[in-house]
Design a protein around this motif. Structure first.
Motif, PDB file in Angstrom:
ATOM      1  N   THR A 172       0.829  -1.206   0.000  1.00 17.81           N
ATOM      2  CA  THR A 172       0.000   0.000   0.000  1.00 17.81           C
ATOM      3  C   THR A 172       0.861   1.252   0.000  1.00 17.81           C
ATOM      4  OG1 THR A 172      -0.220   0.051   2.424  1.00 17.81           O
ATOM      5  CG2 THR A 172      -1.892  -1.187   1.164  1.00 17.81           C
ATOM      6  N   ALA A 180      -5.153   2.130  -1.581  1.00 19.25           N
ATOM      7  CA  ALA A 180      -6.043   1.245  -0.850  1.00 19.25           C
ATOM      8  C   ALA A 180      -6.415   0.088  -1.780  1.00 19.25           C
ATOM      9  CB  ALA A 180      -7.282   2.001  -0.383  1.00 19.25           C
ATOM     10  N   ALA A 197      -8.438   0.136   3.717  1.00 23.09           N
ATOM     11  CA  ALA A 197      -7.954   1.509   3.603  1.00 23.09           C
ATOM     12  C   ALA A 197      -6.467   1.621   3.838  1.00 23.09           C
ATOM     13  CB  ALA A 197      -8.700   2.404   4.592  1.00 23.09           C
ATOM     14  N   SER A 198      -5.876   0.659   4.570  1.00 21.16           N
ATOM     15  CA  SER A 198      -4.499   0.813   5.032  1.00 21.16           C
ATOM     16  C   SER A 198      -4.384   2.179   5.711  1.00 21.16           C
ATOM     17  CB  SER A 198      -3.512   0.639   3.881  1.00 21.16           C
ATOM     18  OG  SER A 198      -2.169   0.732   4.342  1.00 21.16           O
ATOM     19  N   LEU A 237     -12.767   6.698  -0.555  1.00 21.69           N
ATOM     20  CA  LEU A 237     -12.894   5.380   0.071  1.00 21.69           C
ATOM     21  C   LEU A 237     -14.356   5.022   0.322  1.00 21.69           C
ATOM     22  CD1 LEU A 237     -10.036   5.610   2.731  1.00 21.69           C
ATOM     23  CD2 LEU A 237      -9.959   4.359   0.576  1.00 21.69           C
ATOM     24  N   GLY A 287      -6.649   1.068   8.842  1.00 18.54           N
ATOM     25  CA  GLY A 287      -5.392   0.339   8.859  1.00 18.54           C
ATOM     26  C   GLY A 287      -4.841  -0.034  10.215  1.00 18.54           C
TER      27      GLY A 287
END
Length: 269
Positions: free
Chosen positions: A97, A183, A196-197, A228, A241
């Motif tokens: 990511t 992401a 989403a990290s 997102l 995340g």
């Protein structure tokens, strides 16, 4: 036209490290009274499994990095995959990511694996912005060097913006936290889940529009929150995340004592 039938993947979050207390000022650019106090932070890697493939999202950090940065190291995230019946040589693709130390360590443990990275993240991590200590702090030169070595072994696949990696798996370029942060959007039995990290570390970052203070571009991070949410099936399909609430909300998997949770199953909250 007939509707597209996407594969339905299993998605797991594996906790490999933690930090018991982190001040609210280190988590929220704009703090509210409810978040002024210290909060715990968890560290995860994610496994996407299905359609005959195994995709690992990020590779975590190792014990040496944990000691140097005063984090609690619980287990090697690569070895932890065995709890899901996955050996390292089963993993053919790793989605990185971004290249911060807690997302791009341990790459040497996965030889001959394709690394999927936003080209802008490589530019960022070896370019002029690394002259600035606050932006460089979360990178580890050894991890960046490992990725460069893999590039010269033809094992890095660069992506430019949003791209479909495979049927039912999409990369979403978000930026914000770093220039090239991406992401991952995954189709599951419950719909499209977005990993989403560090596009949002906690649920509260996105809920309160208060970015994590380690940030390259605040505007891009705020716009990323909306992106997102637009790509997730619902707000309950977006997975931050580092939030310990992920382990509280999602079903525990197997006998991992809650260290592995299934994101393709409905959350309990």
């Amino acid at each position: 036209m007939p509707a597209i039938t996407w594969p339905k993947y299993e998605v797991f979050a594996l906790r490999y490290g933690t930090m018991q207390q982190r001040p609210g000022r280190d988590i929220f650019l704009v703090t509210a009274d409810a978040h002024d106090g210290p909060m715990p932070m968890d560290y995860f890697v994610w496994l996407i499994r299905g359609n005959g493939r195994q995709y690992l999202v990020d590779t975590g950090f190792n014990a040496q990095a944990a000691l140097a940065r005063k984090r609690t190291f619980l287990r090697c995230p690569i070895e932890a995959l065995q709890a899901l019946g996955v050996k390292r040589d089963h993993v053919t693709d790793v989605i990185v990511t971004h290249m911060h130390y807690d997302h791009a360590g341990n790459i040497e443990l996965l030889p001959r694996t394709r690394l999927h990275l936003q080209e802008s993240e490589m530019h960022y991590s070896v370019g002029r912005h690394m002259n600035f200590t606050p932006l460089r702090h979360a990178y580890a030169v050894e991890d960046v060097t490992q990725v460069v070595r893999r590039l010269y072994q033809d094992e890095v696949v660069f992506h430019q913006g949003d791209e479909r990696l495979a049927p039912g798996i999409e990369l979403l370029h978000v930026g914000g936290h770093t220039m090239g942060l991406q992401a991952v959007r995954v189709h599951t039995a419950r719909g499209w889940v977005v990993l989403a990290s560090d596009a949002t570390h906690y649920y509260a970052n996105i809920d309160n529009e208060s970015p994590f203070p380690v940030v390259h571009d605040v505007g891009a991070m705020l716009a990323g929150y909306r992106k997102l949410l637009a790509h997730a099936e619902s707000p309950h399909h977006l997975v931050p995340g580092h939030d310990p609430l992920v382990r509280a909300r999602y079903p525990h998997w197997g006998d991992s004592n809650g260290e592995i949770v299934a994101l393709h199953l409905e959350p309990s909250q």
